[in-house]
Design an enzyme around this catalytic site. Structure first.
Site, PDB file in Angstrom:
ATOM      1  N   ASP A 177     -57.383 -63.171-100.614  1.00 31.90           N
ATOM      2  CA  ASP A 177     -57.505 -62.087-101.588  1.00 31.90           C
ATOM      3  C   ASP A 177     -58.253 -62.631-102.807  1.00 31.90           C
ATOM      4  O   ASP A 177     -58.273 -63.835-103.041  1.00 31.90           O
ATOM      5  CB  ASP A 177     -56.117 -61.582-102.008  1.00 31.90           C
ATOM      6  CG  ASP A 177     -56.137 -60.150-102.535  1.00 31.90           C
ATOM      7  OD1 ASP A 177     -55.760 -59.229-101.786  1.00 31.90           O
ATOM      8  OD2 ASP A 177     -56.535 -59.958-103.702  1.00 31.90           O
ATOM      9  N   ARG A 204     -47.234 -52.590 -90.515  1.00 28.68           N
ATOM     10  CA  ARG A 204     -46.821 -53.998 -90.541  1.00 28.68           C
ATOM     11  C   ARG A 204     -46.026 -54.326 -89.284  1.00 28.68           C
ATOM     12  O   ARG A 204     -46.245 -55.334 -88.632  1.00 28.68           O
ATOM     13  CB  ARG A 204     -45.928 -54.278 -91.759  1.00 28.68           C
ATOM     14  CG  ARG A 204     -46.691 -54.459 -93.030  1.00 28.68           C
ATOM     15  CD  ARG A 204     -45.752 -54.908 -94.145  1.00 28.68           C
ATOM     16  NE  ARG A 204     -45.140 -53.798 -94.870  1.00 28.68           N
ATOM     17  CZ  ARG A 204     -45.705 -53.135 -95.866  1.00 28.68           C
ATOM     18  NH1 ARG A 204     -46.929 -53.435 -96.235  1.00 28.68           N
ATOM     19  NH2 ARG A 204     -45.083 -52.151 -96.477  1.00 28.68           N
ATOM     20  N   CYS A 210     -58.512 -47.023 -96.209  1.00 23.96           N
ATOM     21  CA  CYS A 210     -57.649 -46.131 -96.983  1.00 23.96           C
ATOM     22  C   CYS A 210     -58.485 -45.194 -97.855  1.00 23.96           C
ATOM     23  O   CYS A 210     -57.976 -44.589 -98.786  1.00 23.96           O
ATOM     24  CB  CYS A 210     -56.657 -46.927 -97.822  1.00 23.96           C
ATOM     25  SG  CYS A 210     -57.464 -47.962 -99.060  1.00 23.96           S
TER      26      CYS A 210
HETATM   27  N1  SAH Z   1     -52.914 -55.542 -97.158  1.00 19.62           N
HETATM   28  C1  SAH Z   1     -52.294 -55.449 -98.452  1.00 19.62           C
HETATM   29  C2  SAH Z   1     -52.888 -54.383 -99.332  1.00 19.62           C
HETATM   30  C3  SAH Z   1     -54.385 -54.563 -99.565  1.00 19.62           C
HETATM   31  S1  SAH Z   1     -54.992 -53.723-100.967  1.00 19.62           S
HETATM   32  C4  SAH Z   1     -50.773 -55.244 -98.267  1.00 19.62           C
HETATM   33  O1  SAH Z   1     -50.349 -55.003 -97.147  1.00 19.62           O
HETATM   34  O2  SAH Z   1     -50.044 -55.311 -99.247  1.00 19.62           O
HETATM   35  C5  SAH Z   1     -56.551 -54.442-101.142  1.00 19.62           C
HETATM   36  C6  SAH Z   1     -56.570 -55.865-101.677  1.00 19.62           C
HETATM   37  O3  SAH Z   1     -57.910 -56.314-101.627  1.00 19.62           O
HETATM   38  C7  SAH Z   1     -56.128 -56.055-103.113  1.00 19.62           C
HETATM   39  O4  SAH Z   1     -55.082 -56.997-103.159  1.00 19.62           O
HETATM   40  C8  SAH Z   1     -57.366 -56.599-103.846  1.00 19.62           C
HETATM   41  O5  SAH Z   1     -57.024 -57.596-104.802  1.00 19.62           O
HETATM   42  C9  SAH Z   1     -58.149 -57.189-102.729  1.00 19.62           C
HETATM   43  N2  SAH Z   1     -59.615 -57.244-102.862  1.00 19.62           N
HETATM   44  C10 SAH Z   1     -60.440 -56.328-103.410  1.00 19.62           C
HETATM   45  N3  SAH Z   1     -61.720 -56.692-103.228  1.00 19.62           N
HETATM   46  C11 SAH Z   1     -61.705 -57.868-102.537  1.00 19.62           C
HETATM   47  C12 SAH Z   1     -62.716 -58.719-102.024  1.00 19.62           C
HETATM   48  N4  SAH Z   1     -64.011 -58.446-102.159  1.00 19.62           N
HETATM   49  N5  SAH Z   1     -62.337 -59.813-101.335  1.00 19.62           N
HETATM   50  C13 SAH Z   1     -61.016 -60.104-101.164  1.00 19.62           C
HETATM   51  N6  SAH Z   1     -60.026 -59.322-101.626  1.00 19.62           N
HETATM   52  C14 SAH Z   1     -60.349 -58.227-102.309  1.00 19.62           C
END
Ligand code: SAH
Length: 368
Positions: free
Chosen positions: A223, A185, A312
């Site tokens: 999201d 971040r 990840c």
């Molecule tokens: N970048 C975030 C963590 C991401 S985790 C942080 O820093 O906190 C992955 C996220 O992707 C989750 O919140 C999940 O709800 C979302 N997600 C999963 N599949 C998705 C899709 N097809 N389109 C958009 N969001 C999605």
């Protein structure tokens, strides 16, 4: 493989090679693909509750030495195999500890682990959230419990650098927040000044907050989870960046195509998708997903734009991820430079003898 004598799930067994040479002591689970998880290379170490307490204390002491245990802050206190405690995860959000136990070994030492945590953090609320997919693969059913204190009714507030965040421990993902992206971040925020940011797979918007505190012009957080976006809006307000904040509920694959078709562009895009692959059989599909997303994002960037792209999925190696991103760059026909390679922070350490503990990788790319 052959097991001699009586052994129950969670017992620590001595592992020898076919020719009888010493290998390791390993936590046993006949109900998992991983029948043994190494806890010690030393044949003379007695792995009992005293040993477990010592390992928990050492894990916490390491974080303390690195300055991760300040009041009101958050960090991962114990990271499974990487801290020699297979299946034990403990995250700390200010005065709340959240544990996840995902192996019979962890389960067997549950009371000991709890005592060790109470000893080090008296007064903390301690919750158990043993619900991740590892637990299922280990043949165990999910469990949620309040171990000490009362379950917080509101998301827990904590501080990370100059940012304030909320971890929704009851309904959130992971243990409530993505602590593993902490360093990333702040790395990404360094490129944010004056930029229009698109934060894809935003969850509660942590990259958006960091970018705005770093001087970004705006952040659009995308999201599928309405709850995560709602929490993000609260976090944005807490940090006084809500006037530059936008949330969009939608599927990233479709939303990025819609932006492309509408010729909408951005200066900085963060791509932080969920784990696309947890088994070898899913690697190919995962790579197709990564390539598609990265190609779309590259097309949405203005000249001079920055793409911070992550994976990840532990099973997708850093080398493979780089190849996939490079293939997307080739197809985009844009000139792209790799500025930074990113990984996971020291409270999610990679154990050198357990390369599988390296799961988070990312690149900061500049697009001409
Ligand atoms: N970048 C975030 C963590 C991401 S985790 C942080 O820093 O906190 C992955 C996220 O992707 C989750 O919140 C999940 O709800 C979302 N997600 C999963 N599949 C998705 C899709 N097809 N389109 C958009 N969001 C999605």
């Amino acid at each position: 493989m052959r097991v001699e004598g009586d052994a129950s799930p969670g017992d620590v067994l001595r592992v020898l090679s076919d020719s009888g040479d010493w290998l390791a002591q390993a936590a046993y689970n006949p109900n998992s693909d991983l029948v043994g998880r190494v806890v010690s290379w030393n044949p003379d170490e007695r792995v009992d509750s005293t040993w477990v307490v010592k390992r928990v204390r050492e894990a916490i002491a390491r974080r303390e030495r690195w300055g991760y245990i300040a009041p009101e802050s958050a960090c991962r206190l114990v990271f499974g195999e990487s801290d020699s405690l297979p299946g034990v995860i403990v995250d700390r959000y200010a005065e709340v500890l959240v544990c996840s136990l995902s192996t019979p070994f962890a389960e067997k030492h549950r009371e000991t682990l709890l005592d060790a945590l109470v000893g080090r953090f008296p007064g903390a609320t301690i919750l158990e959230q043993s619900e991740d997919d590892t637990r299922e693969r280990e043949g165990m059913t999910p469990r949620r419990a309040v171990l000490v204190g009362a379950e917080p009714t509101e998301p827990v507030l904590f501080r990370e650098g100059s940012a304030l965040y909320l971890a929704d421990i009851r309904k959130g993902q992971k243990t409530g927040f993505y602590l593993d992206q902490r360093e990333n971040r702040s790395r990404v925020a360094r490129y944010a000044s004056g930029r229009e940011v698109l934060n894809v797979f935003s969850y509660s918007g942590s990259f958006g907050v960091a970018a705005l505190l770093g001087g970004a012009k705006s952040a659009l957080n995308l999201d599928t989870s309405r709850e995560a976006l709602a929490l993000g809006e609260r976090i944005a307000a807490l940090n006084g960046v809500d006037s530059r904040w936008e949330s969009l509920e939608g599927n990233a694959f479709k939303a990025l195509r819609d932006f492309r078709d509408a010729e909408r562009t951005f200066d900085l895009i963060v791509l932080d998708p969920p784990k696309f692959a947890s088994a070898k059989a899913h690697i190919e599909g995962a790579c197709r997903g990564y390539k598609d997303l990265n190609l779309l994002a590259l097309k949405l960037l203005r000249p001079g734009g920055i793409l911070a792209t992550f994976s990840c999925s532990g099973i997708v190696t850093p080398h493979l991820f780089r190849q996939v991103v490079a293939a997307a760059v080739m197809d985009s026909r844009r000139e792209v430079r790799l500025l930074e390679k990113l990984s996971q922070p020291p409270d999610h350490p990679i154990l050198m003898t357990f390369p599988e503990s390296e799961y988070l990788k990312g690149f900061v790319l500049q697009v001409e």
